[in-house]
Design an enzyme around this catalytic site. Sequence first.
Site, short mmCIF file in Angstrom:
data_model
loop_
_atom_site.label_atom_id
_atom_site.label_comp_id
_atom_site.label_asym_id
_atom_site.label_seq_id
_atom_site.Cartn_x
_atom_site.Cartn_y
_atom_site.Cartn_z
N VAL A 60 -4.55 5.14 10.50
CA VAL A 60 -3.15 4.72 10.60
C VAL A 60 -2.71 3.82 9.45
CG1 VAL A 60 -3.47 2.59 11.95
CG2 VAL A 60 -1.45 4.01 12.33
N TYR A 61 -3.65 3.24 8.69
CA TYR A 61 -3.27 2.37 7.58
C TYR A 61 -2.52 3.19 6.52
CZ TYR A 61 -6.71 -1.02 9.40
OH TYR A 61 -7.43 -1.88 10.19
N SER A 62 -1.24 2.85 6.35
CA SER A 62 -0.38 3.58 5.41
C SER A 62 -0.42 5.08 5.66
CB SER A 62 -0.75 3.25 3.96
OG SER A 62 -0.32 1.95 3.63
N GLN A 63 -0.53 5.44 6.95
CA GLN A 63 -0.49 6.85 7.35
C GLN A 63 -1.50 7.70 6.58
OE1 GLN A 63 1.68 8.08 10.09
NE2 GLN A 63 1.22 5.91 10.27
#
Length: 345
Positions: A60-63
Amino acid sequence: MRYRLLGSTGLYVSELCLGTMTFGGQGFWKVMGGLGQDAATALVRQAFDAGVNFIDTANVYSQGESETFTGNAIKGLGLPREELVVATKATGVMSETGANARGQSRYHLMYQIDASLKRLQLDHIDLYQLHGFDPLTPLEEVLSTLNDLVRSGKVRYIGLCNMAAWQIMKALAISERHHWARFASVQAYYTVAGRDLEREVLPLVRDQRLGLMVWSPLAGGLLSGKFSPGDKGPEGARRVGFDFPVVDKARAFRCVDAMRPIAQRHHVSVARVALAWLLSRPQVSSVIIGARTAAQLEDNLGASGFELGAEELATLEQVSALPLEYPGWMLALQGQYRAKPPVKN
C-alpha cells in the site's frame, strides 16, 4: 551492526531494519517522504553497507511504488539475495474501484502476493505480514491462505501488524489446531513516550516467543528533539503535515527533556537515545528506521551498539512509566503471593 533472532525462529535479522515508507510519492504517501528511485537506491546501499540485512515495505505504500523502488534498488545494486531479509505486507486498499482490492480474503491475498513479488522482482518474500485486522474475513480463511503461501514457497515466514492481544492469541490457537504456519512476528508502534504495548501485547509476545518489530520509533519525529511544546516543528517535518501516530504529547516532551542531558553526555542526538532505549528492551527483535536523507539514516544507524547506562535507563523508565490500570495493579499484587518461598524453621 548487531543481529537478533526473529522470535522463536532461527532467522537472524539486523536490530535496525530499513523502512521504505519514504520511497515513492503517490497520493497521500507523498507526505511521508516522496523519494524518487535514485534517492531510494542510495539509502538501500547505505543501509546495506552498514550491515542492515532487513528491509520492510508494504504493497500500500505509494500504491506499490515503494515495493517497485525497493526491488529496483536491490536488483540495480546487485545485492546478494541470500544476505537479505525482505518483508512486505498486504491488507490495505489497493484500488478505490475494485470491490475486492482490500482486506484479507483468500482472493485478495493470493492476488497481492503475486503483485508484490512482481514489483519487488523476487521469487519469494521472507516475511509476509498482515497489515492490520480484517473484521470481515474469518481468521480460518486468512490463516489457511497464509499457510498455503508458505507451503508454496512464495513466503518463508508470516507476521502481523497492529492487532490486539486477543486477536493475536486467537490466530495462534487456530494455527496450532490446524497445524498451519504460525505467526513469527508482531509489528507494532512502541516508543519511550508510547508504551501502551506493554499492557497486553508485550506480555503475549514474551509468552508466545514472537519477534517484535517496532514501527515509528521516534513517534513520527516527535522524539527527534527538534520539536518543542507549542511549536509546529521544523519546516518539512513529517508531523507538520501529518500529526501521527497518536501520542500523549505532554508525556513525550517530558521524555525528550529527560533524554536531552543523556544525549549531551554521550555527544549523540536525542533521536539516538530514543532508539537505544528501544534496543534495550529484551523483546525487541528489530527497530524499523525510515529516512529522507543520508544524514538522517546515518544518525539512526549509529544507535546499533550504543547502550545506555543503568541509571540512564532508570531515569527514562521513571519519566515514561504508564499510569497503573486495572487489572495491571491487581496482577502485580498477586505476583507477590509466590515471590518468596516459605521458610521452615
